[in-house]
Write a protein that holds these residues in place. Structure first.
Motif, PDB file in Angstrom:
ATOM      1  N   ILE A  11      -7.562-121.048   6.180  1.00  0.00           N
ATOM      2  CA  ILE A  11      -6.429-120.294   5.630  1.00  0.00           C
ATOM      3  C   ILE A  11      -5.196-120.507   6.503  1.00  0.00           C
ATOM      4  O   ILE A  11      -4.112-120.812   5.996  1.00  0.00           O
ATOM      5  CB  ILE A  11      -6.772-118.787   5.519  1.00  0.00           C
ATOM      6  N   ALA A  12      -5.344-120.363   7.807  1.00  0.00           N
ATOM      7  CA  ALA A  12      -4.202-120.494   8.713  1.00  0.00           C
ATOM      8  C   ALA A  12      -3.573-121.877   8.654  1.00  0.00           C
ATOM      9  O   ALA A  12      -2.346-122.011   8.678  1.00  0.00           O
ATOM     10  CB  ALA A  12      -4.634-120.174  10.145  1.00  0.00           C
ATOM     11  N   GLU A  13      -4.409-122.911   8.551  1.00  0.00           N
ATOM     12  CA  GLU A  13      -3.898-124.279   8.537  1.00  0.00           C
ATOM     13  C   GLU A  13      -3.246-124.653   7.214  1.00  0.00           C
ATOM     14  O   GLU A  13      -2.305-125.436   7.177  1.00  0.00           O
ATOM     15  CB  GLU A  13      -5.030-125.266   8.825  1.00  0.00           C
ATOM     16  N   ARG A  14      -3.739-124.129   6.116  1.00  0.00           N
ATOM     17  CA  ARG A  14      -3.293-124.582   4.800  1.00  0.00           C
ATOM     18  C   ARG A  14      -2.323-123.624   4.111  1.00  0.00           C
ATOM     19  O   ARG A  14      -1.795-123.946   3.049  1.00  0.00           O
ATOM     20  CB  ARG A  14      -4.496-124.823   3.887  1.00  0.00           C
ATOM     21  N   LEU A  15      -2.086-122.442   4.704  1.00  0.00           N
ATOM     22  CA  LEU A  15      -1.217-121.439   4.076  1.00  0.00           C
ATOM     23  C   LEU A  15       0.245-121.666   4.437  1.00  0.00           C
ATOM     24  O   LEU A  15       0.604-121.811   5.606  1.00  0.00           O
ATOM     25  CB  LEU A  15      -1.630-120.031   4.502  1.00  0.00           C
ATOM     26  N   HIS A  16       1.078-121.674   3.412  1.00  0.00           N
ATOM     27  CA  HIS A  16       2.527-121.753   3.583  1.00  0.00           C
ATOM     28  C   HIS A  16       3.114-120.404   3.173  1.00  0.00           C
ATOM     29  O   HIS A  16       2.872-119.937   2.054  1.00  0.00           O
ATOM     30  CB  HIS A  16       3.105-122.871   2.711  1.00  0.00           C
ATOM     31  N   SER A  23       7.886-114.978   9.384  1.00  0.00           N
ATOM     32  CA  SER A  23       6.919-115.744  10.186  1.00  0.00           C
ATOM     33  C   SER A  23       6.102-114.828  11.087  1.00  0.00           C
ATOM     34  O   SER A  23       4.958-115.133  11.405  1.00  0.00           O
ATOM     35  CB  SER A  23       7.634-116.825  10.997  1.00  0.00           C
ATOM     36  N   SER A  24       6.660-113.680  11.472  1.00  0.00           N
ATOM     37  CA  SER A  24       5.927-112.725  12.311  1.00  0.00           C
ATOM     38  C   SER A  24       4.777-112.057  11.544  1.00  0.00           C
ATOM     39  O   SER A  24       3.876-111.488  12.161  1.00  0.00           O
ATOM     40  CB  SER A  24       6.874-111.651  12.850  1.00  0.00           C
ATOM     41  N   GLU A  25       4.767-112.144  10.226  1.00  0.00           N
ATOM     42  CA  GLU A  25       3.705-111.549   9.405  1.00  0.00           C
ATOM     43  C   GLU A  25       2.558-112.526   9.131  1.00  0.00           C
ATOM     44  O   GLU A  25       1.573-112.158   8.505  1.00  0.00           O
ATOM     45  CB  GLU A  25       4.279-111.082   8.058  1.00  0.00           C
ATOM     46  N   ARG A  26       2.680-113.734   9.610  1.00  0.00           N
ATOM     47  CA  ARG A  26       1.700-114.781   9.309  1.00  0.00           C
ATOM     48  C   ARG A  26       0.272-114.379   9.671  1.00  0.00           C
ATOM     49  O   ARG A  26      -0.637-114.503   8.862  1.00  0.00           O
ATOM     50  CB  ARG A  26       2.081-116.074  10.013  1.00  0.00           C
ATOM     51  N   ASP A  27       0.052-113.901  10.887  1.00  0.00           N
ATOM     52  CA  ASP A  27      -1.301-113.523  11.316  1.00  0.00           C
ATOM     53  C   ASP A  27      -1.863-112.405  10.441  1.00  0.00           C
ATOM     54  O   ASP A  27      -3.039-112.417  10.081  1.00  0.00           O
ATOM     55  CB  ASP A  27      -1.321-113.103  12.784  1.00  0.00           C
ATOM     56  N   TRP A  28      -1.027-111.453  10.082  1.00  0.00           N
ATOM     57  CA  TRP A  28      -1.457-110.338   9.240  1.00  0.00           C
ATOM     58  C   TRP A  28      -1.888-110.851   7.862  1.00  0.00           C
ATOM     59  O   TRP A  28      -2.928-110.469   7.334  1.00  0.00           O
ATOM     60  CB  TRP A  28      -0.321-109.321   9.112  1.00  0.00           C
ATOM     61  N   VAL A  29      -1.099-111.757   7.291  1.00  0.00           N
ATOM     62  CA  VAL A  29      -1.411-112.317   5.973  1.00  0.00           C
ATOM     63  C   VAL A  29      -2.693-113.140   6.048  1.00  0.00           C
ATOM     64  O   VAL A  29      -3.570-113.025   5.178  1.00  0.00           O
ATOM     65  CB  VAL A  29      -0.233-113.160   5.420  1.00  0.00           C
ATOM     66  N   VAL A  30      -2.849-113.955   7.086  1.00  0.00           N
ATOM     67  CA  VAL A  30      -4.052-114.780   7.239  1.00  0.00           C
ATOM     68  C   VAL A  30      -5.288-113.888   7.319  1.00  0.00           C
ATOM     69  O   VAL A  30      -6.317-114.183   6.698  1.00  0.00           O
ATOM     70  CB  VAL A  30      -3.936-115.697   8.478  1.00  0.00           C
ATOM     71  N   GLN A  31      -5.207-112.787   8.061  1.00  0.00           N
ATOM     72  CA  GLN A  31      -6.337-111.856   8.149  1.00  0.00           C
ATOM     73  C   GLN A  31      -6.663-111.254   6.795  1.00  0.00           C
ATOM     74  O   GLN A  31      -7.830-111.115   6.430  1.00  0.00           O
ATOM     75  CB  GLN A  31      -6.047-110.745   9.151  1.00  0.00           C
ATOM     76  N   ARG A  32      -5.647-110.885   6.041  1.00  0.00           N
ATOM     77  CA  ARG A  32      -5.854-110.307   4.711  1.00  0.00           C
ATOM     78  C   ARG A  32      -6.505-111.292   3.751  1.00  0.00           C
ATOM     79  O   ARG A  32      -7.261-110.899   2.872  1.00  0.00           O
ATOM     80  CB  ARG A  32      -4.533-109.837   4.098  1.00  0.00           C
ATOM     81  N   ARG A  44     -13.035-129.754   1.014  1.00  0.00           N
ATOM     82  CA  ARG A  44     -12.513-130.236   2.296  1.00  0.00           C
ATOM     83  C   ARG A  44     -11.163-129.575   2.555  1.00  0.00           C
ATOM     84  O   ARG A  44     -10.390-129.327   1.631  1.00  0.00           O
ATOM     85  CB  ARG A  44     -12.357-131.752   2.270  1.00  0.00           C
ATOM     86  N   ASP A  45     -10.869-129.329   3.836  1.00  0.00           N
ATOM     87  CA  ASP A  45      -9.604-128.688   4.201  1.00  0.00           C
ATOM     88  C   ASP A  45      -8.401-129.420   3.632  1.00  0.00           C
ATOM     89  O   ASP A  45      -7.427-128.800   3.204  1.00  0.00           O
ATOM     90  CB  ASP A  45      -9.455-128.611   5.720  1.00  0.00           C
ATOM     91  N   THR A  46      -8.467-130.730   3.602  1.00  0.00           N
ATOM     92  CA  THR A  46      -7.338-131.524   3.128  1.00  0.00           C
ATOM     93  C   THR A  46      -7.148-131.436   1.618  1.00  0.00           C
ATOM     94  O   THR A  46      -6.121-131.866   1.106  1.00  0.00           O
ATOM     95  CB  THR A  46      -7.502-132.998   3.539  1.00  0.00           C
ATOM     96  N   GLN A  47      -8.131-130.879   0.904  1.00  0.00           N
ATOM     97  CA  GLN A  47      -8.013-130.737  -0.552  1.00  0.00           C
ATOM     98  C   GLN A  47      -7.270-129.461  -0.935  1.00  0.00           C
ATOM     99  O   GLN A  47      -6.946-129.280  -2.098  1.00  0.00           O
ATOM    100  CB  GLN A  47      -9.399-130.671  -1.201  1.00  0.00           C
ATOM    101  N   ILE A  48      -7.028-128.578   0.004  1.00  0.00           N
ATOM    102  CA  ILE A  48      -6.526-127.241  -0.291  1.00  0.00           C
ATOM    103  C   ILE A  48      -5.094-127.060   0.205  1.00  0.00           C
ATOM    104  O   ILE A  48      -4.763-127.431   1.329  1.00  0.00           O
ATOM    105  CB  ILE A  48      -7.415-126.176   0.389  1.00  0.00           C
ATOM    106  N   ASP A  49      -4.265-126.473  -0.646  1.00  0.00           N
ATOM    107  CA  ASP A  49      -2.923-126.039  -0.266  1.00  0.00           C
ATOM    108  C   ASP A  49      -2.739-124.637  -0.817  1.00  0.00           C
ATOM    109  O   ASP A  49      -3.064-124.373  -1.982  1.00  0.00           O
ATOM    110  CB  ASP A  49      -1.850-126.968  -0.834  1.00  0.00           C
ATOM    111  N   LEU A  50      -2.231-123.744   0.029  1.00  0.00           N
ATOM    112  CA  LEU A  50      -2.009-122.354  -0.363  1.00  0.00           C
ATOM    113  C   LEU A  50      -0.557-121.973  -0.100  1.00  0.00           C
ATOM    114  O   LEU A  50       0.027-122.408   0.899  1.00  0.00           O
ATOM    115  CB  LEU A  50      -2.901-121.412   0.451  1.00  0.00           C
TER     116      LEU A  50
END
Length: 127
Positions: A11-16, A23-32, A44-50
């Motif tokens: 999630i962290a790597e593929r989430l935009h 940008s300060s909310e990124r960790d909170w969103v990734v956890q959710r 595969r990780d490379t197949q996913i874009d969020l």
């Protein structure tokens, strides 16, 4: 690395974070969205874009949109939206809806009943 950390990394790597999120909310969103990662681990990780976006924060027309692109044949584009007034509830709602959509898409593309067809078994000749 344990499985939970690997799922969160997907999630962290593929989430935009798009419009409306800081940008300060990124960790909170990734956890959710971490629960979504368990559904996406079959790709595969490379197949996913969020991408997640927020319109009219704190307004009466607040809307959270979560989009997921999965590169496979055919390419899938899944979209979940929520108009919940509380941001945490809206993010949870789009996560749950996207989990349902991913599960439905997997079911449609997997073999019927999830079973591999086996050749028929014939009794041995008793000559």
């Amino acid at each position: 690395m344990n499985e939970t950390a690997e799922v969160s990394n997907v999630i962290a790597e593929r989430l935009h974070l798009a419009t409306g999120f800081l940008s300060s909310e990124r960790d909170w969103v990734v956890q959710r969205l971490a629960a979504l990662g368990t559904r996406l681990r079959s790709f595969r990780d490379t197949q996913i874009d969020l991408e997640i976006s927020l319109k009219e924060r704190h307004g009466s027309g607040q809307q959270v949109t979560l989009e997921c692109w999965i590169s496979r044949t055919p390419r899938m584009h899944l979209v979940a939206t929520s108009t919940a007034r509380e941001l945490a509830a809206a993010v949870n709602e789009v996560r749950d809806d996207l989990i349902r959509q991913v599960d439905d898409a997997k079911t449609r593309t997997e073999p019927r009943n999830g079973h591999v067809r086996r050749p028929p078994q014939y009794p041995a000749d008793q000559s």
